[in-house]
Motif scaffolding. Structure first.
Motif, PDB file in Angstrom:
ATOM      1  N   ILE A  70       0.813  -1.222   0.000  1.00  0.00           N
ATOM      2  CA  ILE A  70       0.000   0.000   0.000  1.00  0.00           C
ATOM      3  C   ILE A  70       0.845   1.271   0.000  1.00  0.00           C
ATOM      4  O   ILE A  70       0.307   2.375   0.082  1.00  0.00           O
ATOM      5  N   ARG A  71       2.161   1.118  -0.133  1.00  0.00           N
ATOM      6  CA  ARG A  71       3.045   2.284  -0.020  1.00  0.00           C
ATOM      7  C   ARG A  71       2.740   3.358  -1.054  1.00  0.00           C
ATOM      8  O   ARG A  71       2.789   4.545  -0.740  1.00  0.00           O
ATOM      9  N   PHE A  72       2.434   2.946  -2.272  1.00  0.00           N
ATOM     10  CA  PHE A  72       2.211   3.919  -3.340  1.00  0.00           C
ATOM     11  C   PHE A  72       0.795   3.821  -3.913  1.00  0.00           C
ATOM     12  O   PHE A  72       0.559   4.188  -5.059  1.00  0.00           O
ATOM     13  N   SER A  73      -0.127   3.310  -3.106  1.00  0.00           N
ATOM     14  CA  SER A  73      -1.501   3.110  -3.575  1.00  0.00           C
ATOM     15  C   SER A  73      -2.486   3.975  -2.798  1.00  0.00           C
ATOM     16  O   SER A  73      -2.357   4.140  -1.581  1.00  0.00           O
ATOM     17  N   ALA A  74      -3.469   4.510  -3.526  1.00  0.00           N
ATOM     18  CA  ALA A  74      -4.527   5.278  -2.861  1.00  0.00           C
ATOM     19  C   ALA A  74      -5.441   4.359  -2.066  1.00  0.00           C
ATOM     20  O   ALA A  74      -6.068   4.770  -1.089  1.00  0.00           O
TER      21      ALA A  74
END
Length: 227
Positions: A70-74
């Protein structure tokens, strides 16, 4: 009351996607994960008969983690609402072509090919299409592939790729950025376990397609220069 299975677990996970819920239902998760690994082992065993390159793989080499990155996910949901496995000679982290199994309530499917390959691999596939596009067209039009998977899927360029004219005889394939075959699996087959046979049959039918892609990506850089 019917016994709960992998689809029931995934439905509940989708509705309660949190670490707290997963912690409370960890035993259920481990039970369904173990059952899925057993099915993947069955598939690997059969694949290895016709494709010995799979014989060194273990089920855990193919099955994806349940946790989401989820580091780069909305979307900050911590867990995937599916269970999936990628069967490739290099395991799930392979950048080459492979077979794919996706289990999700109302959205299960079996597929294969290569999804969004890196530029050097994509270049090799397009080179193979340039020289052998008729072979690809013929195998995609064969009854076994056409009747089972329909059209090849994948994101496409809106224009012709660099180095190829827009009137190239195989421009319809050269524009693809992914090369995928896919066939849906109804929930009933997941519940009954029949999806293992369906998966293996689909993998068998797409073997010529996989062979075409493997031939493309196996071209060495030296061969690439010579061509």
């Amino acid at each position: 009351m019917p016994k709960k299975d992998i689809l029931d677990f995934l439905k509940e996970l989708s509705s309660n996607n949190s670490k707290e819920w997963m912690d409370e239902n960890r035993n259920w998760y481990l039970q369904e994960k173990a059952a899925f690994l057993e099915k993947v082992a069955e598939i690997l065993a059969q694949l290895s008969i016709d494709e010995p390159g799979f014989s060194d793989l273990r089920p855990k080499d193919c099955v994806f983690r349940q946790n989401r990155d989820i580091r780069f996910s909305a979307n900050k949901a911590p867990y995937k609402s599916n269970m999936a496995a990628y069967f490739s000679v290099g395991g799930k982290k392979s950048e080459g072509p492979g077979y794919y199994l996706h289990v999700q309530p109302g959205g299960s499917f079996v597929g294969g090919g290569i999804w969004m390959p890196q530029a050097p691999i994509l270049k090799k596939i397009r080179q193979e299409i340039d020289y052998s596009g008729k072979e690809l067209r013929n195998l995609l039009m064969s009854p076994e592939i056409k009747n089972t998977f329909g059209e090849m899927q994948g994101e496409k360029l809106k224009t012709s790729p660099k180095g190829f004219e827009k009137d190239h005889p195989f421009i319809e394939f050269l524009r693809y950025k992914s090369f995928i075959l896919s066939h849906p699996i109804p929930d009933e087959e997941i519940h009954s376990g029949a999806y293992v046979a369906t998966t293996l049959e689909a993998f068998s039918k797409m073997r010529p397609f996989q062979a075409f892609l493997n031939q493309a990506v196996s071209i060495s850089d030296e061969d690439d220069i010579l061509l």
